[in-house]
Every structure is written in C-alpha cells, then in structure tokens.
Design a protein around this motif. Structure first.
Motif, mmCIF file in Angstrom:
data_model
loop_
_atom_site.group_PDB
_atom_site.id
_atom_site.type_symbol
_atom_site.label_atom_id
_atom_site.label_comp_id
_atom_site.label_asym_id
_atom_site.label_seq_id
_atom_site.Cartn_x
_atom_site.Cartn_y
_atom_site.Cartn_z
ATOM 1 N N ILE A 164 2.129 -0.130 -4.647
ATOM 2 C CA ILE A 164 3.425 -0.309 -5.303
ATOM 3 C C ILE A 164 3.515 -1.781 -5.712
ATOM 4 C CG2 ILE A 164 5.926 -0.203 -5.041
ATOM 5 C CD1 ILE A 164 5.429 2.040 -2.943
ATOM 6 N N LEU A 165 3.721 -1.993 -6.997
ATOM 7 C CA LEU A 165 3.826 -3.345 -7.547
ATOM 8 C C LEU A 165 5.162 -3.978 -7.160
ATOM 9 C CD1 LEU A 165 2.470 -2.465 -11.099
ATOM 10 C CD2 LEU A 165 1.261 -3.756 -9.327
ATOM 11 N N PRO A 166 5.283 -5.287 -7.273
ATOM 12 C CA PRO A 166 6.547 -5.956 -6.945
ATOM 13 C C PRO A 166 7.760 -5.410 -7.716
ATOM 14 C CG PRO A 166 4.812 -7.575 -7.164
ATOM 15 C CD PRO A 166 4.233 -6.260 -7.607
ATOM 16 N N ASN A 184 6.820 -0.215 -9.619
ATOM 17 C CA ASN A 184 5.898 0.723 -10.265
ATOM 18 C C ASN A 184 4.642 0.901 -9.420
ATOM 19 O OD1 ASN A 184 7.363 1.349 -12.673
ATOM 20 N ND2 ASN A 184 6.879 -0.712 -13.418
ATOM 21 N N LYS A 185 3.948 2.028 -9.633
ATOM 22 C CA LYS A 185 2.701 2.301 -8.926
ATOM 23 C C LYS A 185 1.511 1.901 -9.797
ATOM 24 C CE LYS A 185 4.300 6.078 -6.013
ATOM 25 N NZ LYS A 185 4.180 7.515 -5.724
ATOM 26 N N ALA A 186 0.420 1.546 -9.128
ATOM 27 C CA ALA A 186 -0.841 1.210 -9.792
ATOM 28 C C ALA A 186 -1.969 1.508 -8.804
ATOM 29 C CB ALA A 186 -0.850 -0.259 -10.203
ATOM 30 N N THR A 187 -3.203 1.321 -9.230
ATOM 31 C CA THR A 187 -4.336 1.495 -8.329
ATOM 32 C C THR A 187 -5.104 0.181 -8.229
ATOM 33 O OG1 THR A 187 -5.784 2.270 -10.106
ATOM 34 C CG2 THR A 187 -4.630 3.959 -8.847
ATOM 35 N N VAL A 229 0.849 -1.191 0.000
ATOM 36 C CA VAL A 229 0.000 0.000 0.000
ATOM 37 C C VAL A 229 0.886 1.242 0.000
ATOM 38 C CG1 VAL A 229 -1.713 1.327 1.302
ATOM 39 C CG2 VAL A 229 -1.854 -1.171 1.243
ATOM 40 N N TYR A 230 0.590 2.136 -0.916
ATOM 41 C CA TYR A 230 1.249 3.437 -0.945
ATOM 42 C C TYR A 230 0.335 4.483 -0.304
ATOM 43 C CZ TYR A 230 3.433 7.681 -2.767
ATOM 44 O OH TYR A 230 4.018 8.917 -2.879
#
Length: 178
Positions: free
Chosen positions: A27-29, A32-35, A7-8
C-alpha cells in the motif's frame, strides 16, 4: 510528506538455494496498491585482507551473470537457516577463499548493494596480522588469489579493471581514511 510503504500481502515467487524472489503487494503512502519485486537475500560479508602494510589479497574469478573474470576482495553470504554471525561468516570466507586466518579483524562499513531490488546488506571488514593456511573454496568456486599492492588496486579501480561494487567501496573507503 509520508514516504513509507506498507505490506499488504507477501508473496514468494521462487525459493532458491541462495536467494528468494518476491512479488509483494504493498500500500503506497497515498493509499493505492502496487507491487514490489525484489530479491530476498540472507546478507553477506566482504573482507579486505592486508598481508602486510602495503599489499592486499584480491580474488580472481569468473562471474557468470556478467560473463567476465573479475577482481574482488574475498566475500560470501551468510548461510541461510544457520545461526552464523557476520564476524563468523567473515572469518569463514577469508579462510575458505584465501587460506588466511586473521589475528585482527574489524568491521569497516555496511551498505545495500542494490536497494531498489534486493534487501541484501553487505558488511565489509578489514583483516590484518594474517596467518597463512590452506585455501578451501566451495565445490563450485574456481578462484585465484593475488597479492596486489593497495595502490595498484586503486589504480585498477580508476582504469575500470575492478568493477565489483563491494571491492570498489572497500578500496575507496580505506583510501579515504589514509
């Protein structure tokens, strides 16, 4: 391979009466960021009540999202903000929806109905040695109770008359044990 996301930033988009809707930044493994959009759910229980060795109670009710009358085992959610145990919730829902109290109630299985977009965990119980009482559904619940032979309920699953996931899982779980 690393799979866990972190969680960001948590973000509740909508706080509802029953569930909340979230759109968290993660934050992906790979960094990178995603929702992630999902339903925050308090958890739920379902009960497969045996009125005798062969017959169970099913609840018949209209479900707005699918616009159909469904056949289901009695069920309900934990009350948000209340300190209610899963077993306590199961006993409460059994009484509210069927009028029965169970002398014997046991946890069978738990599962995530839709882990891709909800954190709901649903716990299924089996209830036996039932004592008849008075039905007391919620004000917005209009339901009918039906005593159905367990074997007929299994046929209803095979015929597509029972599509509710918790009911299908409960019936097939019991069938796999007998």
């Amino acid at each position: 391979m690393k799979l866990r996301e972190k969680v960001y930033k948590k973000n509740k988009v909508y706080v509802g009466k029953v569930v909340d809707f979230c759109n968290d930044e993660i934050i992906l493994p790979d960094g990178n960021k995603a929702t992630r959009e999902y339903i925050d759910h308090p958890g739920a229980v379902a009960i497969i009540p045996f009125v005798n060795k062969t017959d169970i109670i099913l609840v018949r009710q209209y479900r707005y999202p699918v616009d159909e009358i469904t056949y289901e085992i009695p069920a309900g959610k934990l009350e948000p903000g209340k300190k209610e145990s899963l077993l306590g919730c199961a006993k409460r829902e059994l009484k509210e929806e069927t009028g029965y109290k169970a002398k014997t109630i046991k946890k069978l299985i738990s599962f995530w109905p839709s882990s891709a977009f909800s954190n709901e965990e649903l716990v299924i119980y089996i209830a036996k040695d039932l004592v008849k009482g008075t039905v007391n559904p919620d004000d917005d619940e209009f339901i009918e109770n039906l005593a159905v032979p367990f074997k007929k309920a299994l046929q209803m699953v095979k015929q597509g008359k029972i599509k509710d996931s918790k009911t299908v899982i409960a019936l097939l779980y019991i069938a796999s044990k007998i």
